[in-house]
Every structure is written in structure tokens, then in C-alpha cells.
Motif scaffolding. Sequence first.
Motif, PDB file in Angstrom:
ATOM      1  N   GLU A  47       0.830  -1.212   0.000  1.00 48.78           N
ATOM      2  CA  GLU A  47       0.000   0.000   0.000  1.00 48.78           C
ATOM      3  C   GLU A  47       0.858   1.252   0.000  1.00 48.78           C
ATOM      4  N   THR A  48       1.929   1.246   0.759  1.00 47.50           N
ATOM      5  CA  THR A  48       2.828   2.394   0.803  1.00 47.50           C
ATOM      6  C   THR A  48       3.473   2.642  -0.547  1.00 47.50           C
ATOM      7  N   GLU A  49       3.873   1.541  -1.227  1.00 46.44           N
ATOM      8  CA  GLU A  49       4.470   1.694  -2.548  1.00 46.44           C
ATOM      9  C   GLU A  49       3.468   2.307  -3.520  1.00 46.44           C
ATOM     10  N   LYS A  50       2.197   1.884  -3.412  1.00 47.78           N
ATOM     11  CA  LYS A  50       1.170   2.446  -4.289  1.00 47.78           C
ATOM     12  C   LYS A  50       1.007   3.943  -4.028  1.00 47.78           C
ATOM     13  N   LEU A  51       0.982   4.312  -2.753  1.00 49.98           N
ATOM     14  CA  LEU A  51       0.866   5.722  -2.422  1.00 49.98           C
ATOM     15  C   LEU A  51       2.049   6.512  -2.951  1.00 49.98           C
ATOM     16  N   SER A  52       3.220   5.938  -2.890  1.00 52.88           N
ATOM     17  CA  SER A  52       4.419   6.601  -3.394  1.00 52.88           C
ATOM     18  C   SER A  52       4.332   6.831  -4.896  1.00 52.88           C
ATOM     19  N   VAL A  53       3.825   5.825  -5.622  1.00 50.98           N
ATOM     20  CA  VAL A  53       3.676   5.962  -7.072  1.00 50.98           C
ATOM     21  C   VAL A  53       2.683   7.080  -7.393  1.00 50.98           C
ATOM     22  N   VAL A  54       1.558   7.108  -6.678  1.00 59.57           N
ATOM     23  CA  VAL A  54       0.563   8.155  -6.893  1.00 59.57           C
ATOM     24  C   VAL A  54       1.172   9.528  -6.647  1.00 59.57           C
ATOM     25  N   ALA A  55       1.907   9.664  -5.560  1.00 56.61           N
ATOM     26  CA  ALA A  55       2.504  10.951  -5.215  1.00 56.61           C
ATOM     27  C   ALA A  55       3.518  11.399  -6.252  1.00 56.61           C
ATOM     28  N   ARG A  56       4.244  10.443  -6.854  1.00 57.32           N
ATOM     29  CA  ARG A  56       5.242  10.808  -7.849  1.00 57.32           C
ATOM     30  C   ARG A  56       4.618  11.397  -9.109  1.00 57.32           C
ATOM     31  N   PHE A  57       3.480  10.860  -9.521  1.00 57.19           N
ATOM     32  CA  PHE A  57       2.954  11.223 -10.823  1.00 57.19           C
ATOM     33  C   PHE A  57       1.774  12.197 -10.772  1.00 57.19           C
ATOM     34  N   THR A  58       1.421  12.694  -9.596  1.00 56.38           N
ATOM     35  CA  THR A  58       0.360  13.701  -9.527  1.00 56.38           C
ATOM     36  C   THR A  58       0.935  15.084  -9.778  1.00 56.38           C
ATOM     37  N   ASP A  59       0.080  15.972 -10.251  1.00 61.73           N
ATOM     38  CA  ASP A  59       0.494  17.366 -10.451  1.00 61.73           C
ATOM     39  C   ASP A  59       0.419  18.182  -9.163  1.00 61.73           C
ATOM     40  N   GLU A  60      -0.169  17.595  -8.129  1.00 63.88           N
ATOM     41  CA  GLU A  60      -0.180  18.287  -6.837  1.00 63.88           C
ATOM     42  C   GLU A  60       1.230  18.295  -6.264  1.00 63.88           C
ATOM     43  N   LEU A  61       1.514  19.280  -5.417  1.00 66.42           N
ATOM     44  CA  LEU A  61       2.826  19.413  -4.799  1.00 66.42           C
ATOM     45  C   LEU A  61       2.791  18.678  -3.465  1.00 66.42           C
ATOM     46  N   VAL A  62       3.596  17.602  -3.333  1.00 68.27           N
ATOM     47  CA  VAL A  62       3.522  16.733  -2.153  1.00 68.27           C
ATOM     48  C   VAL A  62       4.855  16.754  -1.407  1.00 68.27           C
ATOM     49  N   ILE A  63       4.746  16.949  -0.100  1.00 69.29           N
ATOM     50  CA  ILE A  63       5.914  16.873   0.793  1.00 69.29           C
ATOM     51  C   ILE A  63       5.544  15.970   1.955  1.00 69.29           C
ATOM     52  N   ILE A  64       6.472  15.084   2.337  1.00 63.39           N
ATOM     53  CA  ILE A  64       6.306  14.298   3.550  1.00 63.39           C
ATOM     54  C   ILE A  64       7.367  14.762   4.537  1.00 63.39           C
ATOM     55  N   ILE A  65       6.893  15.137   5.713  1.00 63.49           N
ATOM     56  CA  ILE A  65       7.820  15.602   6.743  1.00 63.49           C
ATOM     57  C   ILE A  65       7.689  14.700   7.959  1.00 63.49           C
ATOM     58  N   ASP A  66       8.764  14.633   8.740  1.00 60.43           N
ATOM     59  CA  ASP A  66       8.740  13.761   9.918  1.00 60.43           C
ATOM     60  C   ASP A  66       8.083  14.470  11.094  1.00 60.43           C
ATOM     61  N   ALA A  67       8.053  13.784  12.214  1.00 60.11           N
ATOM     62  CA  ALA A  67       7.362  14.330  13.386  1.00 60.11           C
ATOM     63  C   ALA A  67       8.028  15.590  13.908  1.00 60.11           C
ATOM     64  N   ASN A  68       9.289  15.821  13.529  1.00 60.26           N
ATOM     65  CA  ASN A  68      10.006  17.028  13.963  1.00 60.26           C
ATOM     66  C   ASN A  68       9.887  18.168  12.961  1.00 60.26           C
ATOM     67  N   GLY A  69       9.140  17.937  11.889  1.00 60.49           N
ATOM     68  CA  GLY A  69       8.936  18.992  10.909  1.00 60.49           C
ATOM     69  C   GLY A  69       9.994  19.077   9.839  1.00 60.49           C
ATOM     70  N   LEU A  70      10.853  18.047   9.731  1.00 62.84           N
ATOM     71  CA  LEU A  70      11.907  18.048   8.712  1.00 62.84           C
ATOM     72  C   LEU A  70      11.447  17.266   7.485  1.00 62.84           C
ATOM     73  N   THR A  71      11.835  17.741   6.314  1.00 62.47           N
ATOM     74  CA  THR A  71      11.412  17.123   5.067  1.00 62.47           C
ATOM     75  C   THR A  71      12.062  15.758   4.892  1.00 62.47           C
ATOM     76  N   GLU A  72      11.235  14.728   4.593  1.00 64.35           N
ATOM     77  CA  GLU A  72      11.741  13.386   4.307  1.00 64.35           C
ATOM     78  C   GLU A  72      11.699  13.085   2.809  1.00 64.35           C
TER      79      GLU A  72
END
Length: 572
Positions: A47-72
Amino acid sequence: MKKSRNRSATVLSADPRLEEPPMDTHNDGETGGLATPGDTDKGDQTETEKLSVVARFTDELVIIIDANGLTEWVNPAMLRRSGYTFEEMVGKKPGTLFQGPDTDQNAVARIRDAIRAGRPVREQLLNYSKSREPYWVEIQISPVFLSNGRVSQFVAIQRDITELQRTRDQLVAAREMAEEASRMKSLFLATVSHELRTPMNGLLGMTELLLETPLEELQREYVLIIQQAGKVLLNAVGEILDVSRIAGGLVELSPRPFALRPLVEEVRNILSTEVRRHGLTFEYQIEETVAPWIEADPDRLRQILVNLIENGVKFTKVGGVLLEINLQTTDPAHPVLVFRVSDTGMGIRADDLPRLFKPFGQLDPSRSREKEGLGLGLSICRSLIDRMKGHIWVESLPGQGSVFSFAIPYLPRPDSSITPAVVPTPSPKDAKVLPKVLLVEDNPINQKLAVILLNKLGFECDLAQDGQEAVEAARHTQYRIILMDIHMPRMDGLEATRMIRSEMASDAQPYVVAVTADASVEHRELYLASGIDLVLAKPISLPLLRKTMAKALGHLAERSPCGAQPSQPEMG
């Protein structure tokens, strides 16, 4: 499995059941892996891999940050829009890269508070790219929870709304420009009205006084010509200003209950001199079924009736004009009040009828050029009647006169508790008890005219050149009546009235009459809200001033202590 790009808007949501996702070791040079340590079962990993694929190919701007607010992790769309590389963004707080001088710090604080509390948040922000180009985004930040309820990451999905925001800004700017243009137009019209009517007040007032002096027959004829020409010019100025106000959306109706018959009598009085000058008659008939009191805008209704009746008088050589007011109940649910103004004049040809209610819709110049006017009166009537949710029409034949009719919604007000204000009639003849008047006027000609007219009525007066002098004079003398001009240097009449009201005790308040060249319905309401008791429109005449001063004396008599009704002096 072949990958395909999905260009539609996509929302990346996190499943609360997810444990910390595994690291994605694939790196194509543009994006990094979803780097979170720990083991998960194969279902969660898939499921995580599927979400990653979706995030890669969408035109929306996606950022994942950790619990400390740093970009992952960031997706390619985010890299393209921001201009940063993946390496430049990972491990940093997004705010340090994207915030700029015009970023809303209140919105930033709300985002920070939501992240600390582990709750979702949506905001609109002005971001800056690596090249410091500003762009607007709508950002939705959602927390990702572990099975133990702890927040492991936040997924920030941003939608570029730069064009939308630009359109909004343009609409706001356009609205502000329109409002400013409307304000400036209103100010311009008020200024034009003041600058044109003020000298006309002096011209017509002085000709009226001149006609009261001994004159030779030829001199009297010349003065009457000057007076009539001045009235024609004044009427033209009024029509132009009315059309401009209507076209600019500056005309607002003020419906309220009023007695219909006294209003018609007032119209008769306004036009009596004109009717007599043409050797005509004017009569009116009100159907018995019409309620004595109705609700409408009396000022606009009066204006419509004066225009229509005056128009009938203008084009009638023999006979007269008749006003009929009838109740029409063809549709019982929506009864209407019908006003019919018929004359015995020259009539109107059929091919002239379509343009009667258009601005400057004069008849064929060969037939009507000898009649004064700009052809705006009927256009004004139609516009006002339209605003009253009514309609107007005309029936006419050449040589058989014309009938102008209009209908407006019938709103009877049978409440007998509503009674018209009665102005006490001055009776005693002791002129010494007339109160001293404060005249506030900056124009020397109008000062002289007003002083002469007041003296003719038996009043003494003090003179103030502007609002500031008026306030000072009221501090030293308790005036019972103040005639206040509105447009003056240093301090205008409204500000002066407010200051005088605020500094005097309630039982010592004067009766303040605004004597102004700008007496439109809209400005009358402003004047009354500022503490003015009555509005007297320039140009003023002796009969009009006599009526105004009678109202002032009647009002002062009603306000006398203990309900006493002191005798009122007779004015000249």
C-alpha cells in the motif's frame, strides 16, 4: 507493470493503520525514497508503494515531513515548482525554504500549532521559489499515525492557486476601483450641484427681490425674462444631475408611510404658478377606494408627478391637466395604484412614441423646439418607476392630447395612529419675540439674499462665514434657529452641526436647517442622520423661507418646557 501518468488532481491520504513505511531504495536521480525505518508486513508495504507511485505522478505538490517537521520526501511536481533539488530540501524545514517577506505569519503560526497538536490543517500561503518568485498555494497537512497512536509523519499536499489568487486580486482591485469611481462621481455631482445652484440661488433670489421694487413696465419685462431663463437653466441642471445619479446607481428609494392627498396638494402648490402663467387649469381626483395612507417613496413619487404634470402643462395651450389616481385589482394578490396624467395639448404622433422615455427623447424639433427642456424628464420618470417595481406608458393622438399613466404596487397603510405632523400657524404680531437666527453661509451674494429675506420675515440674524465660526458663535449665544450651509471651507455644515449638538444641553438644542444646493434624497438622509432637522434646497424664495421658519417655530413651541405652547409671532 507499465506506469502511466495521471494528470488529474489527486489527494494523497494516509491510512491510520500504517506502521512506519519501509525505505524505497529506488532512486531515479529526481526523487528520494520514502525513508522511514522499521519492518512492516507485506500488505502495508504494498500500500505504501502504491501511495508513493501516486505521489510521484500527480500534479499536486507533495511533501512528507517527519514528526520534527523536517522534510523526508518530495514529489517531482514540488521540485519543479519550487526550483529546489531533492537533496536541497531533504532534512530541512519547508518554511525556511518557502517563506518570504509577504508570507502571512499568522497562517504560518496556525500551521505550526496544528503540527504540534498532531491535527490536520488547511491554509492558503504565499510561497517563494528558489529564485524568489512568489506563488500562492492552498496547503492541506494531514498527520500519519502509527498503530500506537503516535504521529510518525505529516503529508503536506499543496495546490498551486497562483492564477486563482491573481484573478481574486484583480476582482478586488476592480471592485475597489468601481467603489472609488462611484464615490468620486457622487462627490463630483455634489460639487457640480453646489457650484451651479449656489450662483443660481443668488440670481433668482435677487430677481425676486427686484420684482418687489418700483419698476417701469419694460424693466419689469426684462427682469421676468431673466427670472424665467434662470428657472429653465436650474431645471436643466437638476435633470442632468438626476440622470447622472440614476446612471451611476446612486439613487436609492426610501419607502415609508405617508398621506397621499397632502402630497398631491403639495404638487399642486409647486406647479400653481406655472399653471397660471400658461392660463390653464389643474385638477385631481382620487378614487374613494384608495387608502388615505400608502407606503412608497414620497420624494420620488412627488418628483414623478411634478415631471409628468409639468410636461403636460408645457405642451398644452388651451384647457388643462387632470391627475386621476385609481386602485386596480385585476390581480387581487398584487393590486396596483394607477396614476393617469391627461392633458388637452398638441398630442404626439405614433412614430414619436417609442423614443419618449429615452434620454434626450425630444419630439421632432420642428414641432417642439420652442418648448424649454432637455427631454430628460420622462426618462427620469421611467427610471424611478422601474426602481419602484412599476411601469409607465402613454396613449396619445395628434391634436387630441396625451395620457401618461404609471402603475406602482399598492401598499395601503390604514393605521389611524399615523397622523401627519401639524405645523402651528403663527398668530401673535409681536415681532420682538422672534428668536435671533444664526445664518451660516460662505457665499457673499447668498449671505446678502438670506439676510434680506429673513429681515422681511421679521428675523434678526448673526452671520458666520463657515462651520468653525458657527461653532464659536453657538458657544457664546444660545440661538434657537440656525440656517446652515453644507459645503463651506475649513469646517462643513455637517461637522459644525455635530459639534454644536454635542456641546449643548438637550433642552437648549437649536433647530438646524440645512440650506444647501445639494438636496438630493440620498444626501437628505445623510444630513438628517448628522443632526439636521430640516433640509431647505437652494434656490430659496420668500414663500419657501416663510414656510421653513414656520416649521422651525412650531417645532420650538412643541419642545417648550412642561408642554407649554408659547404664542408664536407672525412673520412678515
